[in-house]
Design an enzyme around this catalytic site. Structure first.
Site, PDB file in Angstrom:
ATOM      1  CG  ASP A 115      -1.780  -1.130   1.404  1.00  0.00           C
ATOM      2  OD1 ASP A 115      -2.126  -1.713   0.375  1.00  0.00           O
ATOM      3  OD2 ASP A 115      -2.136  -1.443   2.555  1.00  0.00           O
TER       4      ASP A 115
HETATM    5  N1  URA Z   1      -1.111  -5.986   3.906  1.00  0.00           N
HETATM    6  C1  URA Z   1      -1.607  -4.736   3.951  1.00  0.00           C
HETATM    7  O1  URA Z   1      -2.624  -4.499   4.586  1.00  0.00           O
HETATM    8  N2  URA Z   1      -0.953  -3.766   3.285  1.00  0.00           N
HETATM    9  C2  URA Z   1       0.195  -3.975   2.607  1.00  0.00           C
HETATM   10  O2  URA Z   1       0.752  -3.042   2.030  1.00  0.00           O
HETATM   11  C3  URA Z   1       0.703  -5.284   2.571  1.00  0.00           C
HETATM   12  C4  URA Z   1       0.033  -6.267   3.238  1.00  0.00           C
END
Ligand code: URA
Length: 260
Positions: free
Chosen positions: A110
């Protein structure tokens, strides 16, 4: 110089980043692949890279001349994409994309997640590592509101029900406070107000999975950091920095990715 060895058509396509080897077999069976202009529908066909011209739906595909893999310490507020039509900050500006054409991120973090992001120009390696059947381990550190109880951690380990189905078994623990203080200092996190750090190892790669898992047990994630992927650990690579993987590290990754 020795000439390149003949290789099976589906392997050639997978290395070119078309899809996983299994999916490439289907493309071949569907008659969408040509070799030197002739449709080939037998997956056992071999081709010689550099000598034979392979095309998918009429577009020529070529594997990279030499494979490369590197890890980036992804900083926050950067999108995991090589191209953003809206011109936002992306990881593309942080890796040597011109030096290594065809480089792409393996999986996604993310925008707000920091930590280990793997890149390669080897389509087969990249696709295998993110293939759901491979169950490649990814370990995250999550700064959460409040202190998860042992039953909540047990629920995370056994699998929690998310809107897209139950999660697979995971490993997880709440870091002891002394260790949490050290990690928080390294990552610039604050433990104020009784916050805790959870270490969670999952083998899936669903969208926002760690955030959703921890929210599902009542401990929303405030910060998220990936510290390892398969056999790789981020070590002391600084945010925004990248490094090439050593041959041994690539071999270990390839063994972990197996043969999909
Ligand atoms: N899980 C998440 O919630 N975000 C990420 O970026 C990676 C794994």
């Amino acid at each position: 110089m020795s000439s390149p060895e003949a290789q099976r058509l589906q392997k050639y396509l997978a290395r070119s980043g078309v899809a996983s080897r299994r999916a490439c077999e289907q493309l071949i069976a569907q008659g969408r692949v040509t070799v030197n202009g002739a449709v080939v529908s037998q997956p056992g066909t071999t081709v010689v890279p550099g000598a034979d011209e392979v095309a998918l739906d009429g577009a020529v595909v070529r594997p990279p001349e030499s494979s490369v893999a590197l890890m980036l310490h992804k900083p926050p507020r950067v999108l995991t994409t090589m191209d953003d039509p809206q011109g936002r900050a992306t990881v593309a500006s942080l890796v040597p994309a011109e030096q290594y054409p065809g480089l792409f991120p393996v999986g996604r973090l993310d925008a707000d997640t920091t930590g280990l992001l793997l890149f390669t120009n080897d389509g087969q390696l990249g696709n295998s590592l993110i293939h759901p059947r491979r169950h490649v381990e990814k370990t995250y550190l999550a700064l959460v509101e409040g202190q998860p109880t042992e039953p909540q951690m047990e629920a995370l380990r056994n699998g929690v029900l998310l809107e897209d189905g139950p999660t697979l078994p995971a490993r997880g623990r709440v870091l002891p406070l002394s260790q949490a203080r050290t990690v928080a200092a390294q990552l610039g996190w604050s433990l104020k107000g009784g916050r805790r750090i959870v270490e969670l190892t999952i083998t899936e790669g669903r969208n926002r999975q760690v955030r959703r898992m921890l929210a599902a047990v009542g401990h929303p994630v405030l910060q998220l950091h990936r510290c390892s992927l398969a056999s790789l650990t981020l070590g002391d690579l600084a945010p925004g920095q990248w490094r090439l993987l050593a041959d041994g590290e690539v071999a270990e990754l390839a063994a972990c990715a197996g043969d999909c």
